[in-house]
Design a protein around this motif. Structure first.
Motif, PDB file in Angstrom:
ATOM      1  N   LYS A 152      42.809 -26.441  -0.688  1.00 56.23           N
ATOM      2  CA  LYS A 152      43.198 -27.396  -1.259  1.00 56.23           C
ATOM      3  C   LYS A 152      44.021 -28.611  -0.877  1.00 56.23           C
ATOM      4  N   ASP A 153      44.947 -28.233   0.275  1.00 57.65           N
ATOM      5  CA  ASP A 153      45.698 -29.028   0.910  1.00 57.65           C
ATOM      6  C   ASP A 153      45.577 -29.520   2.282  1.00 57.65           C
ATOM      7  N   TYR A 154      44.177 -29.791   2.617  1.00 54.32           N
ATOM      8  CA  TYR A 154      43.646 -30.545   3.670  1.00 54.32           C
ATOM      9  C   TYR A 154      44.274 -31.841   3.659  1.00 54.32           C
ATOM     10  N   THR A 155      44.513 -32.313   4.947  1.00 53.56           N
ATOM     11  CA  THR A 155      44.999 -33.771   5.193  1.00 53.56           C
ATOM     12  C   THR A 155      43.929 -34.719   5.081  1.00 53.56           C
ATOM     13  N   PHE A 156      44.195 -35.541   4.254  1.00 51.72           N
ATOM     14  CA  PHE A 156      43.477 -36.841   3.898  1.00 51.72           C
ATOM     15  C   PHE A 156      44.305 -38.005   3.811  1.00 51.72           C
ATOM     16  N   ASN A 157      44.403 -38.846   4.782  1.00 50.58           N
ATOM     17  CA  ASN A 157      45.164 -39.818   4.747  1.00 50.58           C
ATOM     18  C   ASN A 157      44.522 -41.415   4.164  1.00 50.58           C
ATOM     19  N   GLN A 158      44.477 -41.368   2.884  1.00 49.45           N
ATOM     20  CA  GLN A 158      43.791 -42.247   2.384  1.00 49.45           C
ATOM     21  C   GLN A 158      44.152 -43.712   2.439  1.00 49.45           C
ATOM     22  N   GLU A 159      45.644 -43.782   2.318  1.00 50.52           N
ATOM     23  CA  GLU A 159      46.405 -44.857   2.199  1.00 50.52           C
ATOM     24  C   GLU A 159      46.611 -45.721   3.476  1.00 50.52           C
ATOM     25  N   VAL A 160      46.310 -44.686   4.790  1.00 50.44           N
ATOM     26  CA  VAL A 160      46.159 -45.058   6.108  1.00 50.44           C
ATOM     27  C   VAL A 160      44.925 -45.837   6.442  1.00 50.44           C
ATOM     28  N   LEU A 161      43.826 -45.207   5.895  1.00 51.19           N
ATOM     29  CA  LEU A 161      42.635 -45.483   5.874  1.00 51.19           C
ATOM     30  C   LEU A 161      42.318 -47.101   5.282  1.00 51.19           C
ATOM     31  N   LYS A 162      43.269 -46.971   3.937  1.00 48.88           N
ATOM     32  CA  LYS A 162      42.778 -48.112   3.102  1.00 48.88           C
ATOM     33  C   LYS A 162      43.563 -49.437   3.762  1.00 48.88           C
ATOM     34  N   ASN A 163      44.735 -49.201   4.675  1.00 46.76           N
ATOM     35  CA  ASN A 163      45.478 -50.403   5.186  1.00 46.76           C
ATOM     36  C   ASN A 163      44.621 -50.673   6.769  1.00 46.76           C
ATOM     37  N   VAL A 164      43.733 -50.057   7.391  1.00 43.47           N
ATOM     38  CA  VAL A 164      42.782 -50.489   8.104  1.00 43.47           C
ATOM     39  C   VAL A 164      41.457 -50.814   7.597  1.00 43.47           C
ATOM     40  N   GLY A 166      41.044 -53.554   5.358  1.00 46.43           N
ATOM     41  CA  GLY A 166      41.240 -54.590   4.530  1.00 46.43           C
ATOM     42  C   GLY A 166      41.802 -54.247   2.914  1.00 46.43           C
ATOM     43  N   GLY A 167      42.491 -53.211   2.908  1.00 39.78           N
ATOM     44  CA  GLY A 167      43.200 -53.070   1.599  1.00 39.78           C
ATOM     45  C   GLY A 167      42.311 -52.265   0.529  1.00 39.78           C
ATOM     46  N   VAL A 168      41.023 -52.026   0.975  1.00 40.55           N
ATOM     47  CA  VAL A 168      40.349 -51.287  -0.064  1.00 40.55           C
ATOM     48  C   VAL A 168      40.036 -49.981   0.325  1.00 40.55           C
ATOM     49  N   TYR A 169      39.702 -48.854  -0.581  1.00 41.18           N
ATOM     50  CA  TYR A 169      39.482 -47.664  -0.300  1.00 41.18           C
ATOM     51  C   TYR A 169      38.192 -47.662   0.623  1.00 41.18           C
ATOM     52  N   ARG A 389      43.242 -65.418  15.466  1.00 38.64           N
ATOM     53  CA  ARG A 389      44.061 -64.259  14.465  1.00 38.64           C
ATOM     54  C   ARG A 389      43.145 -63.827  13.355  1.00 38.64           C
ATOM     55  N   PRO A 390      43.654 -62.492  13.023  1.00 37.25           N
ATOM     56  CA  PRO A 390      42.789 -61.984  11.784  1.00 37.25           C
ATOM     57  C   PRO A 390      43.106 -62.722  10.369  1.00 37.25           C
ATOM     58  N   LEU A 391      42.103 -62.985   9.589  1.00 33.64           N
ATOM     59  CA  LEU A 391      42.230 -63.722   8.329  1.00 33.64           C
ATOM     60  C   LEU A 391      43.265 -63.134   7.435  1.00 33.64           C
ATOM     61  N   GLU A 392      43.594 -61.682   7.562  1.00 32.94           N
ATOM     62  CA  GLU A 392      44.656 -61.260   6.738  1.00 32.94           C
ATOM     63  C   GLU A 392      46.096 -61.723   7.226  1.00 32.94           C
ATOM     64  N   ASP A 393      46.222 -62.547   8.503  1.00 32.70           N
ATOM     65  CA  ASP A 393      47.345 -63.061   8.614  1.00 32.70           C
ATOM     66  C   ASP A 393      47.729 -64.306   7.737  1.00 32.70           C
ATOM     67  N   PHE A 394      46.854 -64.768   7.130  1.00 31.64           N
ATOM     68  CA  PHE A 394      46.800 -65.985   6.157  1.00 31.64           C
ATOM     69  C   PHE A 394      46.562 -65.605   4.900  1.00 31.64           C
ATOM     70  N   PHE A 395      46.184 -64.392   4.472  1.00 27.45           N
ATOM     71  CA  PHE A 395      45.868 -64.197   3.095  1.00 27.45           C
ATOM     72  C   PHE A 395      46.303 -62.520   2.824  1.00 27.45           C
ATOM     73  N   GLU A 396      46.796 -62.428   1.425  1.00 24.33           N
ATOM     74  CA  GLU A 396      47.049 -61.161   1.146  1.00 24.33           C
ATOM     75  C   GLU A 396      45.808 -60.479   0.734  1.00 24.33           C
ATOM     76  N   LEU A 397      45.277 -59.552   1.451  1.00 26.06           N
ATOM     77  CA  LEU A 397      43.764 -59.144   1.310  1.00 26.06           C
ATOM     78  C   LEU A 397      44.085 -57.705   0.655  1.00 26.06           C
TER      79      LEU A 397
END
Length: 397
Positions: A152-164, A166-169, A389-397
């Motif tokens: 039950k304690d395997y690694t899943f870096n969900q927030e890291v994946l979310k960050n790469v 575009g801010g969505v799961y 530049r990536p669009l996220e540099d100009f918007f809070e995605l």
């Protein structure tokens, strides 16, 4: 104790030659993640398939020969059983599959006490034409991701994946192109996986400094991605030619410049929208906004376009003067430009003086797009170059 075929100076990349099920019984270690790309059993042996009445060669080698179900089960059980011994109790295993081998893999995992966490669908936007006139075109492969039933304690870096992402799961369908030419500078492998595929898997289920095993390493894409992300790697393959290819790839990124470039391209989001950021004098910028025409010189000089990765995903142009007075518009055509001589620009009221030909980007000047944040655009010489530049540099995605 067996000797490695090759190891890097830091021992963070080790290759062994031999039959995977046998060698897995001999090597030591304990691994946080196993990534396996076993045979799909596709090759027919005669080397040809029928495509619209024409016979075309299609044969990856003896290791990929079509086998009866019991032989596939026996082969998969051997290497998976050996991997089980080397996988940490909270470790996870990733297995590449097509429909040819996925049912055998699932059966063996169940027998060995594993549960499937996800089956990732790898969708290729640019698949080759299927070599048959009796099937839909194949555009997907699968990644079975599993861990032990009681874990039950395997690694899943969900927030890291979310960050790469575009801010969505991140979902379980990954749209990624097959391995590109920049990944094959040292040679080719018939079933080479793209670095971006391994990038996501490794980010999802390991942390820096952890250990990854690939029992069918091939061109060692797993190892290259692991080292680019600060993980340790051990790979196995029977074929010395493939091991040499993996060795060349690893030696290539010993150079710090090559390392940085490969890491940048691996981490690039293939669906990330980008912006052409272009400096222009106030009066020229005003006329560009009036006409909906942005142009830049062609070549490597002050004011020319600095083409970087993401050009093909460019959908916006941002006009500024010395990093200030920014205006954002949508391009009329994604990731494209026209080549105009200066005489054509003169017909639109411009007065180009520095080149005979220019790259021209047409944008919708009827609707300026507001944006909440402006990154620092004053970057020495790059203030005056057109950069991407990536669009996220100009918007809070």
């Amino acid at each position: 104790m067996i000797n490695p075929y090759y190891h890097s100076a830091k021992n963070d990349f080790i290759l062994y030659q031999g039959d995977a099920p046998d060698l897995l019984q001999q090597i030591g270690g304990s691994f946080d993640m196993i990534f396996a790309d076993p045979p799909y059993f596709l090759s027919t042996g005669n080397g040809k398939v029928n495509m619209n009445g024409h016979y075309i060669k299609f044969d990856k080698g003896q290791w990929d020969r079509v086998r009866p179900r019991d032989e596939k089960d026996s082969f998969n059980m051997r290497w998976l059983e050996s991997c089980t011994r080397l996988l940490k109790q909270n470790g996870t295993i990733w297995i590449c599959c097509s429909y040819h081998n996925i049912f055998s893999v699932e059966k063996c995992l169940d027998v060995l006490g594993f549960k499937i966490i996800n089956i990732i669908v790898w969708q290729k936007p640019d698949p080759p034409v299927t070599l048959s006139d009796k099937r839909f075109n194949f555009s997907t492969e699968y990644l079975v991701w599993a861990t032990r039933h009681d874990c039950k304690d395997y690694t899943f870096n969900q927030e890291v994946l979310k960050n790469v992402n575009g801010g969505v799961y991140m979902q379980d369908v990954w749209k990624l192109s097959a391995a590109s030419s920049w990944e094959k500078l040292q040679g080719k492998h018939p079933t080479q996986k793209p670095l971006r595929l391994l990038y996501r898997a490794i980010l999802a289920s390991t942390n820096p400094g952890e250990y990854i095993l690939d029992p069918f390493t091939g061109s060692s894409t797993t190892g290259i991605a692991a080292n680019l992300l600060g993980r340790f790697f051990v790979g196995i393959d029977e074929d010395a030619a493939f091991l040499e290819l993996g060795k060349r790839r690893r030696e290539y990124i010993e150079d710090s410049g090559h390392f940085a470039e490969m890491k940048l391209r691996m981490e690039e989001d293939p669906e990330q929208i980008t912006v052409l950021v272009n400096h222009a004098r106030p009066e020229l910028k005003a006329w560009m906004m009036h006409t909906g025409i942005c142009y830049v010189r062609i070549g490597d000089s002050k004011g020319s376009v600095l083409v970087t990765y993401g050009f093909e995903r460019m959908q916006y142009v941002l006009l500024h003067t010395n990093g200030e007075g920014c205006h954002l518009y949508r391009l009329r055509s994604k990731g494209t430009f026209k080549i105009w001589p200066k005489e054509t620009l003169e017909k639109y009221g411009f007065h180009p003086e520095h080149s005979q030909y220019y790259a021209v980007f047409l944008f919708d000047n009827t609707k300026e797009i507001p944006f909440p944040k402006t990154p620092r655009l004053k970057q020495k010489i790059n203030t005056y170059r057109s950069i991407i530049r990536p669009l996220e540099d100009f918007f809070e995605l």
